[in-house]
Motif scaffolding. Structure first.
Motif, PDB file in Angstrom:
ATOM      1  N   PHE A 132      16.661  -2.284 -11.410  1.00 41.07           N
ATOM      2  CA  PHE A 132      16.434  -1.748 -10.067  1.00 41.07           C
ATOM      3  C   PHE A 132      16.154  -0.258 -10.123  1.00 41.07           C
ATOM      4  CE2 PHE A 132      19.113  -5.440 -10.048  1.00 41.07           C
ATOM      5  CZ  PHE A 132      18.296  -6.294  -9.343  1.00 41.07           C
ATOM      6  N   LEU A 133      16.763   0.415 -11.105  1.00 40.49           N
ATOM      7  CA  LEU A 133      16.478   1.829 -11.334  1.00 40.49           C
ATOM      8  C   LEU A 133      15.026   2.010 -11.761  1.00 40.49           C
ATOM      9  CD1 LEU A 133      18.587   3.950 -10.946  1.00 40.49           C
ATOM     10  CD2 LEU A 133      18.961   4.026 -13.402  1.00 40.49           C
ATOM     11  N   ALA A 134      14.445   0.976 -12.392  1.00 42.19           N
ATOM     12  CA  ALA A 134      13.041   1.051 -12.792  1.00 42.19           C
ATOM     13  C   ALA A 134      12.123   0.779 -11.608  1.00 42.19           C
ATOM     14  CB  ALA A 134      12.759   0.059 -13.910  1.00 42.19           C
ATOM     15  N   LEU A 135      12.493  -0.186 -10.754  1.00 42.78           N
ATOM     16  CA  LEU A 135      11.594  -0.600  -9.663  1.00 42.78           C
ATOM     17  C   LEU A 135      11.620   0.382  -8.494  1.00 42.78           C
ATOM     18  CD1 LEU A 135       9.688  -2.726  -8.494  1.00 42.78           C
ATOM     19  CD2 LEU A 135      11.669  -3.939  -7.638  1.00 42.78           C
ATOM     20  N   PHE A 136      12.820   0.888  -8.173  1.00 38.69           N
ATOM     21  CA  PHE A 136      12.998   1.694  -6.969  1.00 38.69           C
ATOM     22  C   PHE A 136      12.064   2.916  -6.903  1.00 38.69           C
ATOM     23  CE2 PHE A 136      15.339   5.134  -4.799  1.00 38.69           C
ATOM     24  CZ  PHE A 136      15.332   4.601  -3.529  1.00 38.69           C
ATOM     25  N   PRO A 137      11.977   3.761  -7.957  1.00 39.45           N
ATOM     26  CA  PRO A 137      11.108   4.937  -7.854  1.00 39.45           C
ATOM     27  C   PRO A 137       9.655   4.561  -7.619  1.00 39.45           C
ATOM     28  CG  PRO A 137      12.501   5.113  -9.779  1.00 39.45           C
ATOM     29  CD  PRO A 137      12.665   3.728  -9.260  1.00 39.45           C
ATOM     30  N   ILE A 138       9.200   3.474  -8.241  1.00 40.84           N
ATOM     31  CA  ILE A 138       7.801   3.089  -8.073  1.00 40.84           C
ATOM     32  C   ILE A 138       7.547   2.700  -6.614  1.00 40.84           C
ATOM     33  CG2 ILE A 138       6.006   1.525  -8.869  1.00 40.84           C
ATOM     34  CD1 ILE A 138       7.008   3.455 -10.971  1.00 40.84           C
ATOM     35  N   LEU A 139       8.498   1.979  -6.019  1.00 37.93           N
ATOM     36  CA  LEU A 139       8.287   1.533  -4.638  1.00 37.93           C
ATOM     37  C   LEU A 139       8.329   2.714  -3.665  1.00 37.93           C
ATOM     38  CD1 LEU A 139      10.121  -1.860  -4.282  1.00 37.93           C
ATOM     39  CD2 LEU A 139       7.713  -1.402  -4.629  1.00 37.93           C
ATOM     40  N   ILE A 140       9.258   3.678  -3.880  1.00 36.09           N
ATOM     41  CA  ILE A 140       9.301   4.789  -2.910  1.00 36.09           C
ATOM     42  C   ILE A 140       8.111   5.719  -3.078  1.00 36.09           C
ATOM     43  CG2 ILE A 140      11.792   4.767  -2.478  1.00 36.09           C
ATOM     44  CD1 ILE A 140      12.035   7.165  -4.315  1.00 36.09           C
ATOM     45  N   ALA A 141       7.418   5.641  -4.218  1.00 39.14           N
ATOM     46  CA  ALA A 141       6.220   6.471  -4.377  1.00 39.14           C
ATOM     47  C   ALA A 141       5.180   6.125  -3.317  1.00 39.14           C
ATOM     48  CB  ALA A 141       5.630   6.284  -5.774  1.00 39.14           C
ATOM     49  N   PHE A 142       5.157   4.871  -2.875  1.00 42.11           N
ATOM     50  CA  PHE A 142       4.140   4.443  -1.911  1.00 42.11           C
ATOM     51  C   PHE A 142       4.393   4.989  -0.508  1.00 42.11           C
ATOM     52  CE2 PHE A 142       3.622   1.356  -5.262  1.00 42.11           C
ATOM     53  CZ  PHE A 142       2.252   1.320  -5.385  1.00 42.11           C
ATOM     54  N   ALA A 143       5.563   5.632  -0.311  1.00 43.07           N
ATOM     55  CA  ALA A 143       5.867   6.175   1.015  1.00 43.07           C
ATOM     56  C   ALA A 143       4.864   7.234   1.447  1.00 43.07           C
ATOM     57  CB  ALA A 143       7.283   6.756   1.023  1.00 43.07           C
ATOM     58  N   VAL A 144       4.304   7.990   0.505  1.00 39.64           N
ATOM     59  CA  VAL A 144       3.411   9.090   0.891  1.00 39.64           C
ATOM     60  C   VAL A 144       1.947   8.695   0.814  1.00 39.64           C
ATOM     61  CG1 VAL A 144       5.018  10.900   0.255  1.00 39.64           C
ATOM     62  CG2 VAL A 144       3.453  10.014  -1.448  1.00 39.64           C
ATOM     63  N   VAL A 145       1.676   7.418   0.526  1.00 36.23           N
ATOM     64  CA  VAL A 145       0.289   7.001   0.352  1.00 36.23           C
ATOM     65  C   VAL A 145      -0.357   6.735   1.721  1.00 36.23           C
ATOM     66  CG1 VAL A 145      -1.178   5.151  -0.499  1.00 36.23           C
ATOM     67  CG2 VAL A 145       0.647   6.040  -1.931  1.00 36.23           C
ATOM     68  N   PRO A 146      -1.434   7.457   2.061  1.00 36.37           N
ATOM     69  CA  PRO A 146      -2.116   7.179   3.329  1.00 36.37           C
ATOM     70  C   PRO A 146      -3.072   5.995   3.179  1.00 36.37           C
ATOM     71  CG  PRO A 146      -3.123   9.056   2.279  1.00 36.37           C
ATOM     72  CD  PRO A 146      -2.051   8.568   1.337  1.00 36.37           C
ATOM     73  N   VAL A 147      -2.922   4.988   4.024  1.00 38.28           N
ATOM     74  CA  VAL A 147      -3.813   3.830   3.938  1.00 38.28           C
ATOM     75  C   VAL A 147      -4.912   3.892   4.997  1.00 38.28           C
ATOM     76  CG1 VAL A 147      -2.083   2.317   2.941  1.00 38.28           C
ATOM     77  CG2 VAL A 147      -2.317   2.439   5.393  1.00 38.28           C
ATOM     78  N   GLY A 148      -4.898   4.935   5.813  1.00 39.63           N
ATOM     79  CA  GLY A 148      -5.947   5.079   6.817  1.00 39.63           C
ATOM     80  C   GLY A 148      -5.742   6.366   7.589  1.00 39.63           C
ATOM     81  N   ASP A 149      -6.722   6.712   8.435  1.00 38.52           N
ATOM     82  CA  ASP A 149      -6.581   7.892   9.280  1.00 38.52           C
ATOM     83  C   ASP A 149      -5.691   7.531  10.467  1.00 38.52           C
ATOM     84  OD1 ASP A 149      -6.907  10.451  10.037  1.00 38.52           O
ATOM     85  OD2 ASP A 149      -9.088  10.424  10.059  1.00 38.52           O
ATOM     86  N   THR A 150      -5.790   8.274  11.554  1.00 37.40           N
ATOM     87  CA  THR A 150      -4.904   8.006  12.682  1.00 37.40           C
ATOM     88  C   THR A 150      -5.392   6.814  13.502  1.00 37.40           C
ATOM     89  OG1 THR A 150      -6.144   9.704  13.804  1.00 37.40           O
ATOM     90  CG2 THR A 150      -3.959  10.298  13.003  1.00 37.40           C
TER      91      THR A 150
END
Lengths: 205, 373
Positions: B94-112
């Protein structure tokens, strides 16, 4: 940062710091230290020093602590039992008493918990930081970078193989077994440790 | 206030589910694609009551890889070897998976996206220094593998863990240098801003995508990223002919599945980074906030409402991401594995100097020539 979040992080920092010194297994101690450094980094971010906070996490948690982990593995440190001399314990007690007295005075003279002002929140952005580094503190910055460069060169010099065995080990160097001998690995690790410390310089440049 | 929280929670949950789902589909693509490349049939046994066969459909192995295997893995005995550190052995995946998943928090998938007089930024968390955040999070990802290897109390695992962490901190430098060249080019660390800057056209028709300005950085990021995700040809930490399975040798059942999903989530992360920095992120060629402006002598204009634009952007973003995910999986079945010393030499003597030179050149062009993206 809200007060509740601050208290949570503060308690976590204190607990993980306790974990560093109270545990017997070196790997567990190191993990507690990593949690502590991560926690401090998050606190930096919460208080507005965003760049410093993330750099702290990248450098300390992401690089230096991992190298500590290598050192623990390569030296094969095991869980230690109770030990220590009476003199050391005496010194420790005196130090702890001094620290406790200092904290007591600090607590007595702090009237209330203050929140950071608006100016502090804007000082930590990467733009302000870069501007300060490259105008007000340019000389100190350049001297620091020179020092780091000297450390890198020194580390490479120390890690270099002696010239006599260079031909021999170069022939065997491609062998997987030699590439993973602990001695050589610890050498290459110390080099990467030094080079890792130079990344913040590149980052702000 | 409450509605903001709800919107934030929805965005966070949706992106995590999307990434996990995509990881599962990639697992299917890897198995079935490998079979295709190697002229085998591949997974084709399991079916749900033979429905597909009765309808005359070919068995694509979807039930095998997406239903039967996860079920099997999560119902298997969770075995912890004798002498292992129980707490860390359980924590490591879980220590391996968790950082990778929270990295996607800042990923923009579109404009407004405008919903009921409210502008929703299609990004789970807006962070000004998102590029730094990504580097920090990727750096933390080392711990899960290293500790998984150590806590298993097994020589193969420990060697795998040491190799994994040495490889990851070595290639992180090349990754960081690729990031820096990108940041110097765009002049911002904000991922949403980087995507917006790649809108518009050059010469009246060429989309302003970063790949045209920073091709070296693109190659660096893709290579170092693949090394970070420990994929072939960089998979020495789990080299099965030498180390059984490396750091997850002693893992079984659900924990092993978590390690496997981590690998594929990392593939998705690398694909997302490449898309964001070099292929316009959510930008669709010639699509602006008010609709399509096609290039050409007559300049055809096709007006579109806001929600259609947002949907097109999201679809474009995930299409580009899936393309680069598939590309990485094809590389796996194309190249042989590096030897350990070759891997280290390639990272320190190959990628690192190229990255430094690229950064110096980029900084030179930006400062001396005063070029702005």
């Amino acid at each position: 940062m809200s007060l509740g979040l601050f208290f949570f992080l503060a308690v976590l920092a204190a607990l993980s710091a306790l974990g560093v010194i109270a545990q017997r297994n070196p790997v567990h101690c190191l993990l507690a230290l990593a949690v502590n450094l991560l926690d401090i980094g998050v606190m930096f971010v919460g208080l507005g020093a965003v760049t410093v906070g993330f750099l702290q996490i990248i450098i300390y948690v992401g690089a230096i602590m991992v190298l500590f982990l290598f050192v623990i593995w390569l030296l094969n440190l095991q869980a230690e039992g109770f030990s220590g001399y009476l003199g050391l314990k005496l010194f420790g007690a005196i130090g702890a008493a001094a620290l406790a007295a200092e904290f007591a005075t600090l607590f007595l003279h702090t009237s209330r918990i203050s929140t950071p002002g608006a100016s502090a929140l804007t000082q930590g952005t990467i733009t302000t930081l870069g501007r300060h580094l490259f105008s007000d503190y340019l000389v100190a910055f350049e001297i620091t970078s020179l020092l780091l460069l000297a450390a890198v060169v020194g580390a490479i010099g120390l890690a270099r193989r002696p010239p006599l065995s260079a031909g021999l080990s170069a022939a065997a160097g491609s062998d997987l077994a030699t590439a993973e001998s602990p001695r050589q690995m610890s050498r290459s690790m110390s080099v990467s440790a030094e080079q890792q410390t130079t990344t913040p310089r590149a980052g702000s440049a | 206030m409450l509605i903001e929280l709800v919107i934030g929670a929805i965005k966070a949950i949706v992106i995590v589910l999307l990434v996990l789902g995509l990881s599962g589909v990639l697992l299917w693509f890897e198995r079935k694609g490998a079979a295709l490349i190697q002229d085998r049939i591949g997974a084709n046994r399991a079916a749900v009551f033979g429905w597909g066969r009765r309808l005359g459909l070919p068995n694509l192995g979807l039930v095998n890889t997406l239903l039967a295997d996860p079920l099997k893995l999560f119902t298997k005995e969770d075995f912890v070897p004798d002498g292992a550190d129980h707490f860390l052995h359980g924590l490591a995946p879980f220590l391996a998976l968790f950082p990778i998943l929270i990295a996607f928090a800042v990923v923009p998938v579109g404009d407004t996206l405008r919903v009921a007089q409210r502008n929703v930024n299609l990004q789970a968390a807006h962070v000004d220094v998102a590029a730094l955040y990504l580097l920090a999070v990727i750096g933390i990802g080392v711990y899960g593998l290293a500790l998984g290897g150590w806590a298993s109390n097994n020589r193969w695992s420990l060697l795998g863990g040491i190799r994994a962490s040495a490889q990851m901190i070595s290639y992180e430098l090349a990754l960081g240098l690729a990031f820096l060249a990108v940041v110097v080019t765009y002049g911002t660390l904000d991922l949403q801003e980087i995507c917006r800057l790649q809108g518009g056209v050059w010469f009246g028709w060429l989309p302003r995508w970063g790949i045209l300005v920073q091709p070296v950085s693109f190659l660096l990021l893709l290579t170092a990223g693949m090394a970070e995700s420990k994929r072939v040809p960089f998979d020495v930490p789990e080299a099965e002919s030498e180390l059984v399975a490396g750091y997850f040798t002693e893992y079984s059942g659900g924990k092993q599945a978590v390690f496997m999903i981590t690998d594929f989530a990392e593939v998705v992360l690398v694909a997302v980074l490449v898309t964001l920095f070099f292929f316009g992120g959510w930008q669709v060629p010639w699509l602006y906030a008010d609709g399509f402006h096609f290039p050409g002598p007559h300049g055809v204009f096709l007006p579109l409402p806001n929600y259609v634009v947002a949907i097109l952007q999201i679809v474009a973003f995930w299409l580009k991401t899936v393309f680069f995910c598939c590309f990485q999986i094809l590389v796996r079945w194309t190249l042989p594995r590096f030897r350990y010393d070759q891997l280290m030499q390639f990272g320190w003597k190959g990628l690192l100097p190229v990255g430094v030179l690229n950064l110096i050149l980029t900084a030179f062009v930006v400062v001396i020539a005063g070029a702005h993206y």
